[in-house]
Write an enzyme that holds these catalytic residues in place. Structure first.
Site, PDB file in Angstrom:
ATOM      1  N   GLY A  19       0.835  -1.203   0.000  1.00 48.90           N
ATOM      2  CA  GLY A  19       0.000   0.000   0.000  1.00 48.90           C
ATOM      3  C   GLY A  19       0.864   1.245   0.000  1.00 48.90           C
ATOM      4  CG  ASP A  70      -6.356  -8.095  -3.373  1.00 47.44           C
ATOM      5  OD1 ASP A  70      -6.064  -7.750  -2.206  1.00 47.44           O
ATOM      6  OD2 ASP A  70      -7.499  -8.452  -3.717  1.00 47.44           O
ATOM      7  CB  VAL A  71      -2.020  -7.458   0.601  1.00 46.59           C
ATOM      8  CG1 VAL A  71      -0.858  -6.602   0.127  1.00 46.59           C
ATOM      9  CG2 VAL A  71      -3.165  -6.605   1.145  1.00 46.59           C
ATOM     10  CG  ASN A  97       0.860   1.397   4.842  1.00 49.79           C
ATOM     11  OD1 ASN A  97       0.551   2.102   5.807  1.00 49.79           O
ATOM     12  ND2 ASN A  97       0.441   1.672   3.603  1.00 49.79           N
ATOM     13  CB  SER A 150      -5.664   1.167  13.727  1.00 49.74           C
ATOM     14  OG  SER A 150      -6.609   2.154  14.059  1.00 49.74           O
ATOM     15  CE1 TYR A 163      -8.618  -0.061   9.463  1.00 55.76           C
ATOM     16  CE2 TYR A 163      -8.847   0.863  11.658  1.00 55.76           C
ATOM     17  CZ  TYR A 163      -8.180   0.804  10.451  1.00 55.76           C
ATOM     18  OH  TYR A 163      -7.080   1.595  10.238  1.00 55.76           O
ATOM     19  CB  ALA A 165     -11.633  -7.980  14.694  1.00 52.19           C
TER      20      ALA A 165
HETATM   21  P1  NDP Z   1      -5.220   5.038   2.089  1.00 53.40           P
HETATM   22  O1  NDP Z   1      -6.609   4.572   1.822  1.00 53.40           O
HETATM   23  O2  NDP Z   1      -4.881   6.478   1.923  1.00 53.40           O
HETATM   24  O3  NDP Z   1      -4.191   4.184   1.186  1.00 53.40           O
HETATM   25  C1  NDP Z   1      -4.312   2.790   1.185  1.00 53.40           C
HETATM   26  C2  NDP Z   1      -3.155   2.169   0.451  1.00 53.40           C
HETATM   27  O4  NDP Z   1      -3.301   0.751   0.547  1.00 53.40           O
HETATM   28  C3  NDP Z   1      -3.151   2.497  -1.038  1.00 53.40           C
HETATM   29  O5  NDP Z   1      -1.799   2.553  -1.463  1.00 53.40           O
HETATM   30  C4  NDP Z   1      -3.865   1.291  -1.660  1.00 53.40           C
HETATM   31  O6  NDP Z   1      -3.468   0.996  -3.007  1.00 53.40           O
HETATM   32  C5  NDP Z   1      -3.385   0.189  -0.749  1.00 53.40           C
HETATM   33  N1  NDP Z   1      -4.285  -0.952  -0.725  1.00 53.40           N
HETATM   34  C6  NDP Z   1      -5.579  -0.985  -0.315  1.00 53.40           C
HETATM   35  N2  NDP Z   1      -6.063  -2.238  -0.439  1.00 53.40           N
HETATM   36  C7  NDP Z   1      -5.050  -2.997  -0.947  1.00 53.40           C
HETATM   37  C8  NDP Z   1      -4.928  -4.357  -1.302  1.00 53.40           C
HETATM   38  N3  NDP Z   1      -5.955  -5.195  -1.174  1.00 53.40           N
HETATM   39  N4  NDP Z   1      -3.743  -4.802  -1.794  1.00 53.40           N
HETATM   40  C9  NDP Z   1      -2.690  -3.943  -1.943  1.00 53.40           C
HETATM   41  N5  NDP Z   1      -2.749  -2.658  -1.621  1.00 53.40           N
HETATM   42  C10 NDP Z   1      -3.922  -2.182  -1.132  1.00 53.40           C
HETATM   43  O7  NDP Z   1      -4.883   4.519   3.553  1.00 53.40           O
HETATM   44  P2  NDP Z   1      -3.979   5.165   4.717  1.00 53.40           P
HETATM   45  O8  NDP Z   1      -2.699   5.627   4.152  1.00 53.40           O
HETATM   46  O9  NDP Z   1      -4.818   6.093   5.503  1.00 53.40           O
HETATM   47  O10 NDP Z   1      -3.743   3.884   5.647  1.00 53.40           O
HETATM   48  C11 NDP Z   1      -2.551   3.106   5.585  1.00 53.40           C
HETATM   49  C12 NDP Z   1      -2.577   2.148   6.759  1.00 53.40           C
HETATM   50  O11 NDP Z   1      -2.649   2.886   7.974  1.00 53.40           O
HETATM   51  C13 NDP Z   1      -3.773   1.188   6.754  1.00 53.40           C
HETATM   52  O12 NDP Z   1      -3.372  -0.073   7.207  1.00 53.40           O
HETATM   53  C14 NDP Z   1      -4.719   1.837   7.745  1.00 53.40           C
HETATM   54  O13 NDP Z   1      -5.564   0.895   8.350  1.00 53.40           O
HETATM   55  C15 NDP Z   1      -3.725   2.409   8.740  1.00 53.40           C
HETATM   56  N6  NDP Z   1      -4.291   3.495   9.544  1.00 53.40           N
HETATM   57  C16 NDP Z   1      -4.715   4.667   8.956  1.00 53.40           C
HETATM   58  C17 NDP Z   1      -5.266   5.669   9.747  1.00 53.40           C
HETATM   59  C18 NDP Z   1      -5.741   6.961   9.190  1.00 53.40           C
HETATM   60  O14 NDP Z   1      -6.321   7.757   9.946  1.00 53.40           O
HETATM   61  N7  NDP Z   1      -5.534   7.263   7.921  1.00 53.40           N
HETATM   62  C19 NDP Z   1      -5.424   5.480  11.188  1.00 53.40           C
HETATM   63  C20 NDP Z   1      -4.952   4.229  11.696  1.00 53.40           C
HETATM   64  C21 NDP Z   1      -4.397   3.275  10.884  1.00 53.40           C
HETATM   65  P3  NDP Z   1      -4.204   1.666  -4.299  1.00 53.40           P
HETATM   66  O15 NDP Z   1      -3.647   3.058  -4.412  1.00 53.40           O
HETATM   67  O16 NDP Z   1      -3.817   0.822  -5.460  1.00 53.40           O
HETATM   68  O17 NDP Z   1      -5.666   1.653  -4.009  1.00 53.40           O
END
Ligand code: NDP
Length: 251
Positions: A19, A70-71, A97, A150, A163, A165
């Site tokens: 991600g 897709d992870v 991430n 998180s 989420y 869990a």
């Molecule tokens: P975003 O939605 O901004 O970005 C998500 C990223 O994950 C993108 O690069 C997306 O790729 C990628 N992604 C989503 N699904 C998949 C998948 N199935 N396989 C591969 N890549 C995937 O998220 P954030 O940056 O906000 O969050 C990043 C991490 O931080 C997450 O784990 C989230 O749970 C955690 N987090 C975020 C918080 C927040 O407030 N933002 C708070 C707490 C935790 P693509 O561009 O191709 O869609």
């Protein structure tokens, strides 16, 4: 020091960020490139964003590789990572991430949504790290694994049972893997952001959310990336199995 150890320690250090195309992951890619790592950037579907992230890594003078998978898809993830390790060697570090949320009050959650969140957030720990761990061990140069969990995984949150869990499960998995890999000098830690300004929280009532935070503001992706950077540093070599919160003082 044996000749093998010399070769290993001189090898360029490559890290994988899942991600890595947007949000926190993108800031992590940029920061780790600035720290001197070559970066493999995983993304799911947004290739344009991934290319922008790669350009930021290259602007820091490091090599970027784009890996689309897709992870949540175990077979596709395993195949992509095996091919990458075969071509480029073991990673020094991995940042798990990628994550999604599908918030709803518990009685209304659809089974498919529950499964999608658990597969993407929690099963990905296995899908991504299981194929990478033995190559990291065999490389005999230590390493770093950071898992993005998180505040919801620590404290729970209304409307986020799936989420929370998945994120709590990641903490348990990381603590266990930390104990398995400690003698290999591979650390495994979690970072637990609170509310960070990314597309993930778009549409949320940002002002009222900020009022809930002791620091009265949302966090920035770069503030999370800075903690990942520290956990990757030599100074963090004795920290493992830990979860570090980045949340402006929320409990
Ligand atoms: P975003 O939605 O901004 O970005 C998500 C990223 O994950 C993108 O690069 C997306 O790729 C990628 N992604 C989503 N699904 C998949 C998948 N199935 N396989 C591969 N890549 C995937 O998220 P954030 O940056 O906000 O969050 C990043 C991490 O931080 C997450 O784990 C989230 O749970 C955690 N987090 C975020 C918080 C927040 O407030 N933002 C708070 C707490 C935790 P693509 O561009 O191709 O869609």
């Amino acid at each position: 020091m044996s000749p093998r150890a010399t070769i290993d320690s001189d090898a360029p250090k490559r890290v994988l960020v899942t991600g890595g195309s947007r949000g926190i992951g993108r800031a992590v890619c940029k920061q780790l490139a600035a720290d001197g790592y070559d970066v493999a950037i995983n993304y799911h579907s947004n290739e344009a964003a991934a290319r922008e992230a790669a350009a930021e890594v290259e602007a820091a003078g490091r090599t970027a590789t784009l890996l689309a998978f897709d992870v949540a898809d175990r077979a596709a993830t395993g195949a992509a990572l095996a091919a990458d390790v075969e071509a480029n060697g073991a990673y020094f570090g991995v940042v798990c991430n990628a994550g999604i949320r599908a918030d709803a009050a518990f009685p209304t959650i659809k089974g498919d949504d529950w499964d999608r969140v658990l597969r993407t957030n929690l099963d990905a720990f296995y899908n991504v790290l299981q194929p990478l761990t033995m190559p990291m061990i065999r490389a005999r140069r230590g390493g770093r694994i950071v898992v993005m969990t998180s505040l919801a995984g620590l404290a729970g949150n209304r409307g986020q049972t799936s989420y929370a869990a998945s994120k709590a499960g990641l903490i348990g998995a990381a603590k266990s893997l930390a104990q398995e890999l400690a003698k290999r000098k591979i650390t495994v830690n979690c970072v637990a952001p609170g509310l960070i300004e990314t597309e993930m929280i778009e549409g949320a009532m940002v002002e009222s959310l900020a009022n809930m935070i002791p620091m009265q503001r949302l966090g920035k992706p770069e503030e999370v990336a800075a903690v990942v950077s520290f956990l990757f540093s030599e100074g963090a070599a004795y920290i493992t199995g830990e979860t570090i919160s980045v949340n402006g003082g929320m409990m």
